[in-house]
Scaffold this active site. Structure first.
Site, PDB file in Angstrom:
ATOM      1  N   LYS A 322       0.736  -0.941  -0.011  1.00 56.69           N
ATOM      2  CA  LYS A 322       0.030   0.311   0.131  1.00 56.69           C
ATOM      3  C   LYS A 322       0.527   1.214  -0.473  1.00 56.69           C
ATOM      4  O   LYS A 322       1.751   1.288   0.956  1.00 56.69           O
ATOM      5  CB  LYS A 322      -0.838   0.245   1.209  1.00 56.69           C
ATOM      6  N   LEU A 323       0.878   2.213  -1.217  1.00 56.74           N
ATOM      7  CA  LEU A 323       2.111   3.174  -1.327  1.00 56.74           C
ATOM      8  C   LEU A 323       0.748   4.273   0.044  1.00 56.74           C
ATOM      9  O   LEU A 323       0.044   4.590  -0.172  1.00 56.74           O
ATOM     10  CB  LEU A 323       1.698   3.338  -2.617  1.00 56.74           C
ATOM     11  N   ARG A 327      -4.454   8.977  -5.079  1.00 57.06           N
ATOM     12  CA  ARG A 327      -4.292   8.207  -6.219  1.00 57.06           C
ATOM     13  C   ARG A 327      -4.873   8.696  -7.640  1.00 57.06           C
ATOM     14  O   ARG A 327      -4.986  10.145  -7.297  1.00 57.06           O
ATOM     15  CB  ARG A 327      -5.841   7.575  -5.430  1.00 57.06           C
ATOM     16  N   GLU A 389      -0.734   5.221  -8.347  1.00 55.41           N
ATOM     17  CA  GLU A 389      -0.538   6.369  -6.853  1.00 55.41           C
ATOM     18  C   GLU A 389       0.716   6.865  -7.332  1.00 55.41           C
ATOM     19  O   GLU A 389       1.756   6.556  -8.082  1.00 55.41           O
ATOM     20  CB  GLU A 389      -0.410   4.830  -5.913  1.00 55.41           C
ATOM     21  N   PHE A 430      -0.836   0.073 -10.536  1.00 54.68           N
ATOM     22  CA  PHE A 430      -0.869  -0.452 -10.718  1.00 54.68           C
ATOM     23  C   PHE A 430      -2.266  -1.523 -11.782  1.00 54.68           C
ATOM     24  O   PHE A 430      -2.674  -2.242 -11.246  1.00 54.68           O
ATOM     25  CB  PHE A 430      -1.392  -1.327  -8.916  1.00 54.68           C
ATOM     26  N   GLU A 490       2.994   1.362   4.107  1.00 54.19           N
ATOM     27  CA  GLU A 490       1.953   1.877   4.716  1.00 54.19           C
ATOM     28  C   GLU A 490       0.832   0.875   4.550  1.00 54.19           C
ATOM     29  O   GLU A 490       0.614   0.970   5.930  1.00 54.19           O
ATOM     30  CB  GLU A 490       1.451   2.678   3.121  1.00 54.19           C
ATOM     31  N   LYS A 495      -5.650  -8.222  -3.902  1.00 51.09           N
ATOM     32  CA  LYS A 495      -6.468  -8.268  -4.223  1.00 51.09           C
ATOM     33  C   LYS A 495      -6.326  -9.718  -5.163  1.00 51.09           C
ATOM     34  O   LYS A 495      -6.134 -10.524  -4.738  1.00 51.09           O
ATOM     35  CB  LYS A 495      -6.094  -7.096  -5.400  1.00 51.09           C
ATOM     36  N   LYS A 512      -7.538  -4.190   2.246  1.00 57.02           N
ATOM     37  CA  LYS A 512      -6.220  -3.363   2.436  1.00 57.02           C
ATOM     38  C   LYS A 512      -5.805  -3.950   3.635  1.00 57.02           C
ATOM     39  O   LYS A 512      -6.616  -4.378   5.018  1.00 57.02           O
ATOM     40  CB  LYS A 512      -6.126  -1.706   2.700  1.00 57.02           C
ATOM     41  N   LYS A 514      -3.338  -3.796   7.382  1.00 52.31           N
ATOM     42  CA  LYS A 514      -1.872  -1.755   8.272  1.00 52.31           C
ATOM     43  C   LYS A 514      -2.175  -2.870   8.893  1.00 52.31           C
ATOM     44  O   LYS A 514      -2.282  -3.539   9.740  1.00 52.31           O
ATOM     45  CB  LYS A 514      -3.224  -1.010   8.056  1.00 52.31           C
TER      46      LYS A 514
END
Length: 979
Positions: A322-323, A327, A389, A430, A490, A495, A512, A514
């Site tokens: 995750k960047l 977006r 991103e 992506f 991050e 997916k 997501k 984290k």
């Protein structure tokens, strides 16, 4: 103009005002044509805005009364507020179709100005308009009206309180005293649009002034008030764009979501009986769409993996990093009219165009990115749309730069394109959604990725394809998460490679994940600011803490509530530095209103306590005028002081989210879902811990049954130091000691004897006998039932002997009893004992041990919580308590770390590791790796010493992400060591 008058560069890009008429005809050959001139401008507020506003103000009334239906159907008076709003809008649209035609775009541009992407930003704000009105009306700027216009953020010298904080309303007050006309003007909607197009193209005051002057000559005060609201894009008409779209056409909201084009909504959906074709429901080249979003983290990795919908034939899912950027969607089309033969356009997630920043062509001098994309596409690629991103890349560190530096890096790249060391924008792609005229959103992610790899040629550290890993189990996710922790990234995105692209949808196909850090609730919460509190001391005179709210979903909203209504949720006063306060002031200036307890703004904000108005702020702000802030907290707790019945414990400001507005802030239902996920995750972790403990339990031999307090034949060894502290005292010891030191009954008796005391086996054997017990045995219970004898814990004996040893050389001193020494106290003894300690239970007569300090009494904990709450109400935390509850490790500067320090560095309670700002990536990765290899353990924050210093200066704990060490390529670490 100063910074308060003109928009920042990013909000006033140098883009064309609109398409030429011939281009429009070519692009929309079947667009509707009106058969008559548009309605007068004043019809907008007389037949639409004002009636909608009146509905908003009137009480809803009894449901039964509103639901009565007459013989000819339901009249407008019997409709509920939402139905009445729809009725007003339907009548306006029906009249427009009848008297003007099917092209309602001219009216919608003025009704929904914030949704009109075809007209550039005007580049002027309230102060600039105020200055021009002072010049147009030839008002002395030092007069009462001049002051009210130029200082509209302050309460007016004589302006009505209704207009306080409402710039357009303040203008109405001033213009009404000197109008050029009192009746409505003759300007048509079409003519107003033409003038506004010219105003948006004007960049200097001398160009803007004559346009505004013509409006002043041809409009009355009320018309001008609404015109100013249109220019500022602050309409507040009592109905959302969703209602307007729904009345206009059943597919209108859907089309706007995928195109962000008000023009397309009006022109392609002018007939409500004709629905969108399937091919028109997808994306189009050079038309901004609303992207797919990742679903929030769930309570367990098992459930998240299951949501990837694996099959026996294809159990694979993808893991991406995750960047931490913005977006961005990139549209590219071959175009011989553009130097280099390719045209580019860029949009953010919120449909804001950034072509002016990243470039519209390969040879665009302002293109901070496109100038590097000459060879970035495979032969045969004529057009495409990419999703990715945009991040900031630091070439010196060869690592991403912190969040929030992207626009600065892009502008720097524009000014100095030949720099090889400065930070630059990097687009990580992506997904590909469109290729050579074909919409790819219906294809699977796996097929789209294949197309992406064939269509794009990466440009190192400028334009790259974002990598992914294939996985089939949660163990692989955990391993990737440990890697994320070690690299301070991050988070992750899971997916489903078998899924299509879902426009404008947050779906389980993308989820997501984290890492969970020490002292934190988990997810960062994006909350809308709805109120403010004035501070005290150094914070005095300004809003120093803020009331944050949760957006009310349709399922929680009461009938007739404003679309932007929020529930009070928490107060945030910690984590702000001076720059943060200045930034919030800059974006909310002039929009704050004083809270009136007699007329609370219940249409926008609902507090707890009904008429009591718990946690009532000093000032309030409408959600649509406010800002969204990112907040972290220790946990969620119940509270009747906030409308939801829940609040955050120890909330702390992280950063301002200018990429979000009130509509994308956290809602009530979204928060409840997050809370449920976190609680479920904690329950599962506790269950795992319990199960692992059961596996490790060893069987122990049964102890022989003994009578508590009776063991006369035990062989007693040396019990402790000797002295005269107990000279002349008699003791009756009933039980052994369990705390702070375990001693048997005979050992306690020996300790008493060695220090001058005498012991007996009954309490009547000698006068003034001190009874000692640590458990409620039969004998202790009997004495307690009599109620005439104090029973002391053995800890008092141990404390007396220990303190006497510490005070060696001083006269013997018998410690007074403390509350912790009392097993049972007779009436009247409590007050005497309590006077021997302070409010926290700390003794006045003896040295407190480190064990007692680590076992913080409940009273101190409550005091800390009260102090923390006072911080959220605008007060400062005492410096000595700033780092309370944190365990901070300062690694030793030497390479040879002692065994004790190595054990300390892996202690599970460590919350922060402070290192030198110049530490290398090798050392930082090593530090992070220590914790990433410990599954299930929360991760401490690794920060530079600046975090300690800046937090101390700001008198509040600042967000750790701002002080993460830079990642280097090589070198020897320089851990920070105080002193």
């Amino acid at each position: 103009m100063d910074s308060d008058e003109i928009m920042p560069d990013e909000e006033h890009p140098n883009v064309p005002v609109g398409d030429e008429e011939s281009d429009i005809d070519e692009k929309y050959p079947n667009r509707p044509r009106n058969h008559s001139p548009t309605l007068p401008f004043h019809e907008l507020f007389q037949t639409l805005f004002n009636p909608l506003g009146e509905i908003k103000k009137k009480p809803a009334g009894a449901v039964a009364a509103r639901r009565k239906v007459g013989p000819h159907g339901q009249s407008a008076a019997n409709l509920n507020p939402l139905e009445r709003r729809r009725d007003v809008i339907e009548r306006f649209i029906s009249r427009w179709r009848k008297e003007v035609g099917d092209d309602i775009y001219p009216a919608f541009r003025l009704i929904l100005p914030d949704k009109d992407r075809d007209r550039a930003m005007y580049g002027i704000k309230e102060k600039a308009i105020g200055k021009m009105l002072v010049k147009i009306m030839k008002i002395d700027k030092n007069s009462e009206d001049g002051f009210n216009l130029l200082n509209w953020k302050l309460p007016g010298q004589a302006a009505t309180s209704r207009m306080t904080g409402d710039f357009a309303g303040r203008c109405f007050d001033v213009i009404s005293k000197r109008p050029m006309r009192t009746d409505v003007g003759d300007m048509l909607i079409e003519e107003v649009n033409e003038k506004l197009d010219k105003l948006s193209a004007a960049s200097k005051e001398e160009q803007q002034l004559p346009i505004l002057a013509e409006f002043y000559r041809r409009m009355n005060p009320e018309e001008l008030m609404w015109l100013i609201r249109i220019i500022l894009r602050q309409m507040k008409v009592g109905a959302t764009e969703r209602t307007f779209f729904d009345v206009w056409h059943p597919d209108a909201e859907n089309l706007y979501s995928i195109s962000s084009s008000l023009r397309r909504v009006c022109w392609e959906l002018h007939d409500p009986n004709i629905r969108l074709d399937a091919e028109d429901r997808g994306i189009s080249l050079m038309q901004c769409f609303q992207p797919q979003l990742a679903q929030f983290q769930m309570d367990s990795l098992d459930r998240m993996v299951a949501r990837m919908r694996p099959t026996e034939e294809d159990p694979v899912f993808w893991i991406e990093e995750k960047l931490d950027g913005e977006r961005m969607q990139l549209h590219m089309a071959s175009d011989d009219s553009v130097p280099g033969g390719r045209r580019f356009r860029f949009w953010s997630r919120k449909a804001k165009e950034y072509t002016y920043l990243y470039g519209n062509g390969i040879y665009d001098e302002n293109g901070s990115l496109t100038r590097y994309l000459k060879d970035a596409f495979a032969d045969g690629v004529q057009s495409l749309i990419l999703d990715g991103e945009m991040i900031t890349w630091d070439p010196e560190q060869d690592a991403p730069a912190p969040f929030g530096t992207l626009k600065t890096a892009a502008l720097s790249e524009q000014r100095n394109p030949f720099s090889t060391t400065g930070a630059r924008p990097l687009l990580r792609v992506f997904d590909i959604l469109y290729l050579n005229g074909r919409d790819l959103t219906g294809y699977t992610l796996r097929d789209r990725r294949k197309a992406l790899q064939k269509a794009v040629r990466p440009v190192h550290r400028r334009f790259e394809i974002h990598p992914y890993e294939e996985a089939t189990t949660k163990d692989q996710v955990e391993a990737a998460l440990r890697k994320v922790v070690a690299e301070a990234s991050e988070g992750l995105v899971l997916k489903n490679p078998r899924s299509p692209y879902r426009l404008n949808e947050r779906h389980d196909d993308w989820m997501k994940v984290k890492p969970e850090y020490m002292t934190e609730f988990g997810e960062s919460l994006d909350l809308i600011v709805i109120g403010g509190y004035y501070g005290s001391g150094r914070r005095g005179g300004n809003l120093s803490s803020f009331l944050c709210g949760l957006r009310v979903d349709d399922g929680h909203a009461s009938q007739g509530a404003s679309a932007s209504k929020c529930y009070s949720f928490c107060k945030v006063g910690g984590g702000f530095n001076a720059a943060d306060y200045a930034n919030i002031r800059h974006h909310t200036d002039g929009k704050w209103m004083e809270w009136n307890p007699k007329k609370p703004p219940t249409a926008y904000i609902e507090l707890a306590g009904r008429d009591a108005q718990y946690e009532r702020p000093d000032m309030w702000i409408k959600p649509e005028d406010s800002v969204v802030i990112c907040v972290k907290a220790a946990s969620v707790s119940a509270s009747d002081q906030f409308r939801l019945g829940l609040t955050l414990r120890f909330p702390r400001f992280k950063r301002l989210r200018m990429d979000k507005d009130w509509k994308s802030a956290l809602s009530v239902q979204e928060f409840l879902d997050l809370k449920s996920n976190v609680e479920q995750e904690h329950r599962e972790k506790e269950l795992n811990v319990d199960n692992s403990r059961r596996k490790r339990v060893k069987r122990t031999a049964k102890k022989p049954l003994t009578v508590a307090g009776y063991d006369m034949d035990e062989d007693v060894k040396y019990a402790g130091p000797s002295g005269h502290i107990f000279d002349g005292l008699n003791f009756y010891i009933l039980t052994d000691s369990s705390a702070p030191i375990k001693k048997t009954k005979p050992e306690l008796e020996q300790l008493v004897k060695a220090n001058g005391g005498m012991f007996f086996q009954t309490n009547n054997a000698a006068p003034h006998t001190i009874c000692v017990a640590d458990r409620r045995t039969v004998k202790a219970a009997s004495l307690q039932k009599r109620g005439d004898v104090d029973i002391i814990r053995p800890s008092w004996i141990i404390d007396c002997v220990k303190q006497n040893e510490i005070d060696a050389g001083l006269p013997d001193f018998l410690l007074p009893f403390e509350p912790r020494h009392m097993f049972f106290a007779t009436p009247g003894k409590h007050d005497e004992v309590a006077s021997n300690v302070d409010q926290f239970g700390d003794s006045y007569a003896r040295d407190t041990t480190s064990e007692e300090l680590s076992d913080c009494p409940e009273s101190i904990t409550k005091l800390i919580e009260r102090l923390q709450e006072s911080v959220n109400s605008g007060h400062e935390m005492p410096c000595g308590l700033l780092f309370k509850s944190l365990t901070i490790l300062f690694p030793h500067r030497n390479d040879d770390v002692s065994e004790s320090e190595a054990k300390t560095s892996s202690h599970p309670s460590i919350t922060h590791v402070v290192i030198d700002p110049e530490s290398s990536s090798k050392e930082i990765s090593s530090l992070r790796g220590k914790w990433s290899r410990k599954p299930g353990r929360k991760v401490p924050h690794i920060v530079t010493v600046d975090w300690v210093e800046e937090s101390w200066k700001s008198r509040t704990l600042l967000d750790e992400e701002r002080f993460q060490p830079k990642r280097c390529i090589s070198g020897i670490a320089k851990p920070y060591w105080p002193g």
